[in-house]
Scaffold this motif. Structure first.
Motif, PDB file in Angstrom:
ATOM      1  N   VAL A   1       1.330  -1.479   1.310  1.00 20.34           N
ATOM      2  CA  VAL A   1       0.193  -0.618   1.039  1.00 20.34           C
ATOM      3  C   VAL A   1      -0.261   0.073   2.318  1.00 20.34           C
ATOM      4  O   VAL A   1      -0.018  -0.396   3.435  1.00 20.34           O
ATOM      5  CB  VAL A   1      -0.971  -1.425   0.429  1.00 20.34           C
TER       6      VAL A   1
ATOM      7  N   ASN B   1      -5.226  -2.099   3.962  1.00 23.73           N
ATOM      8  CA  ASN B   1      -5.305  -3.547   3.771  1.00 23.73           C
ATOM      9  C   ASN B   1      -6.763  -3.997   3.809  1.00 23.73           C
ATOM     10  O   ASN B   1      -7.628  -3.339   4.386  1.00 23.73           O
ATOM     11  CB  ASN B   1      -4.520  -4.284   4.863  1.00 23.73           C
TER      12      ASN B   1
ATOM     13  N   ILE C   1      -0.690   4.414  -1.130  1.00 23.72           N
ATOM     14  CA  ILE C   1      -0.553   3.204  -1.934  1.00 23.72           C
ATOM     15  C   ILE C   1      -1.647   2.239  -1.490  1.00 23.72           C
ATOM     16  O   ILE C   1      -1.747   1.915  -0.304  1.00 23.72           O
ATOM     17  CB  ILE C   1       0.836   2.553  -1.761  1.00 23.72           C
TER      18      ILE C   1
ATOM     19  N   PRO D   1      -4.400  -1.287  -2.586  1.00 20.16           N
ATOM     20  CA  PRO D   1      -4.642  -2.431  -3.475  1.00 20.16           C
ATOM     21  C   PRO D   1      -5.621  -2.049  -4.585  1.00 20.16           C
ATOM     22  O   PRO D   1      -6.625  -1.378  -4.337  1.00 20.16           O
ATOM     23  CB  PRO D   1      -5.253  -3.491  -2.546  1.00 20.16           C
TER      24      PRO D   1
ATOM     25  N   HIS E   1      -0.640  -2.722  -6.932  1.00 17.81           N
ATOM     26  CA  HIS E   1      -0.557  -1.557  -6.063  1.00 17.81           C
ATOM     27  C   HIS E   1      -0.806  -0.314  -6.900  1.00 17.81           C
ATOM     28  O   HIS E   1      -0.206  -0.157  -7.963  1.00 17.81           O
ATOM     29  CB  HIS E   1       0.825  -1.465  -5.406  1.00 17.81           C
TER      30      HIS E   1
ATOM     31  N   THR F   1       1.970   1.557 -13.706  1.00 12.64           N
ATOM     32  CA  THR F   1       1.351   1.622 -12.388  1.00 12.64           C
ATOM     33  C   THR F   1      -0.075   2.168 -12.488  1.00 12.64           C
ATOM     34  O   THR F   1      -0.292   3.218 -13.101  1.00 12.64           O
ATOM     35  CB  THR F   1       2.160   2.529 -11.447  1.00 12.64           C
TER      36      THR F   1
END
Length: 403
Positions: A10, A13, A40, A42, A47, A305
């Motif tokens: 990702v 973070n 990308i 969290p 994801h 997704t």
């Protein structure tokens, strides 16, 4: 634009975009966009693809086939709101929206200003104008949109606090499921007798319009009306509340801009509202879902997704808005993306705009030399109200001159 597998690490973070506030959100979105038009991130333990440019967000809203609203809303709102327009697609969506939308068309909304919107704004200001100071969030922005939608629906509001709780809790199902389910049951029970009465004796309120409108011989059944009202009530109240508070925050923290608007409101109020919506839209991050594996605009997206349409990043995209972080009412841009695009564009767009311009006009008329209370400037800020999605201030301590 090159492809990039979603399984890669990702780009952010330490924060979950579904549930947590994202500190310095606009700076983070700008930094991410400077690298790629998407990131990308969290999201609810998975994801997600976060779309960051005006071009991509607009294209995603319009691409109902790839990112259908019906793929996510039955999960996120269906248990509380029912089968709303958000859960529909194709012919079902077209017919239901056509039946439900006439009361919210621009020419119809214009008729609500003098008999409903303006008097209600004055009623609320009457409660605190003579004091010379108030928290405008507590005493105006959280009350005005809820009471507007209640009056337009013809609901007899005897307990304002309960109505405000319903409007809040119905919108917060993923975060407060028990409260949301309770609000859904109470609201439906409250509306039931009113709906039955409007079917017997229609009036000129929105509920009556919903039960009498037809398209190609199709009318809304009771459950369809219930679902529409369960969506309209919180969406029409909560998002407009945040939009109004965000615009006031922008003006109060940019006193030169506020002075310009106050000096010539007929010329500037509408543009101040549009710039407020651009600078800080109430729905900043809108979650969707990509149900089928695809490569879309160069992004490899696996099936199921989560997608996040970053409306707030799109409306600060320097490719479209020069010096995008500057709040500037002379920009003269209509930030329509704040209401979405495509088949699921907000049905209440014109009502929201009428509420925002009316409320701001009345506040400037009634509260001369409106300003933040001394010493509060550094404490007034816009923060996330639901994860990183809905954003607004928690307080606006203001002062003004009294006679």
């Amino acid at each position: 634009m090159g492809t990039r597998p979603l399984a890669d690490a990702v780009d952010v973070n330490g924060v979950d975009f579904a549930f947590e506030d994202v500190p310095a959100l606009h700076e983070l979105l700008a930094d991410l966009r400077a690298v790629r038009p998407y990131a990308i991130v969290p999201f609810a333990g998975a994801h997600a693809v976060l779309l960051l440019t005006h071009e991509l967000v607009g294209a995603a809203f319009r691409d109902e086939e790839t990112f259908p609203a019906a793929a996510i809303y039955p999960l996120t709102t269906g248990p509380v709101l029912g089968r709303t327009l958000q859960c529909m697609s194709g012919t079902e969506h077209r017919i239901n929206r056509a039946v439900a939308s006439p009361p919210f068309r621009r020419n119809r909304v214009a008729r609500y200003v003098e008999p409903v919107l303006e008097p209600l704004a004055h009623e609320l200001v009457d409660r605190f104008a003579e004091r010379g100071e108030a928290d405008l969030v507590a005493e105006f922005t959280t009350r005005y949109p809820v009471l507007v939608i209640s009056r337009l629906l013809g609901l007899p509001v005897e307990d304002e606090s309960t109505v405000r709780r319903w409007a809040h809790d119905l919108f917060y199902f993923p975060f407060e499921p028990d409260a949301a389910m309770t609000a859904s049951g109470e609201f439906t029970e409250y509306i039931g007798p009113i709906l039955a009465e409007r079917r017997r004796r229609p009036g000129d309120d929105l509920v009556s319009m919903l039960v009498t409108e037809s398209v190609d011989g199709n009318r809304l059944g009771d459950e369809e009306v219930f679902a529409f009202l369960r969506l309209l009530f919180p969406a029409g109240a909560d998002t407009t509340m945040l939009a109004l508070a965000n615009t006031l925050t922008a003006l109060l923290t940019h006193p030169d801009q506020l002075e310009t608007v106050a000096r010539a409101p007929d010329e500037h109020v509408a543009w101040a509202v549009w710039e407020g919506l651009r600078w800080e839209p109430p729905v900043g991050l809108l979650p969707r879902l990509c149900p089928r594996a695809t490569t879309w605009n160069g992004i490899d997206i696996p099936a199921d997704t989560p997608m996040i349409f970053s409306i707030n990043a799109a409306l600060r995209d320097p490719a479209v808005y020069p010096d995008p972080h500057r709040f500037d009412i002379t920009r003269r841009e209509t930030a329509m993306l704040a209401f979405g695009q495509g088949p699921h564009t907000c049905a209440g767009t014109w009502l929201a705009l009428a509420e925002l311009t009316t409320a701001l006009s009345v506040l400037l008329q009634r509260l001369p030399n409106l300003r933040l209370q001394d010493g509060t400037e550094e404490h007034v800020r816009i923060t996330s109200q639901v994860g990183a999605a809905l954003r607004g201030p928690t307080a606006l301590p203001a002062r003004w001159n009294t006679a």
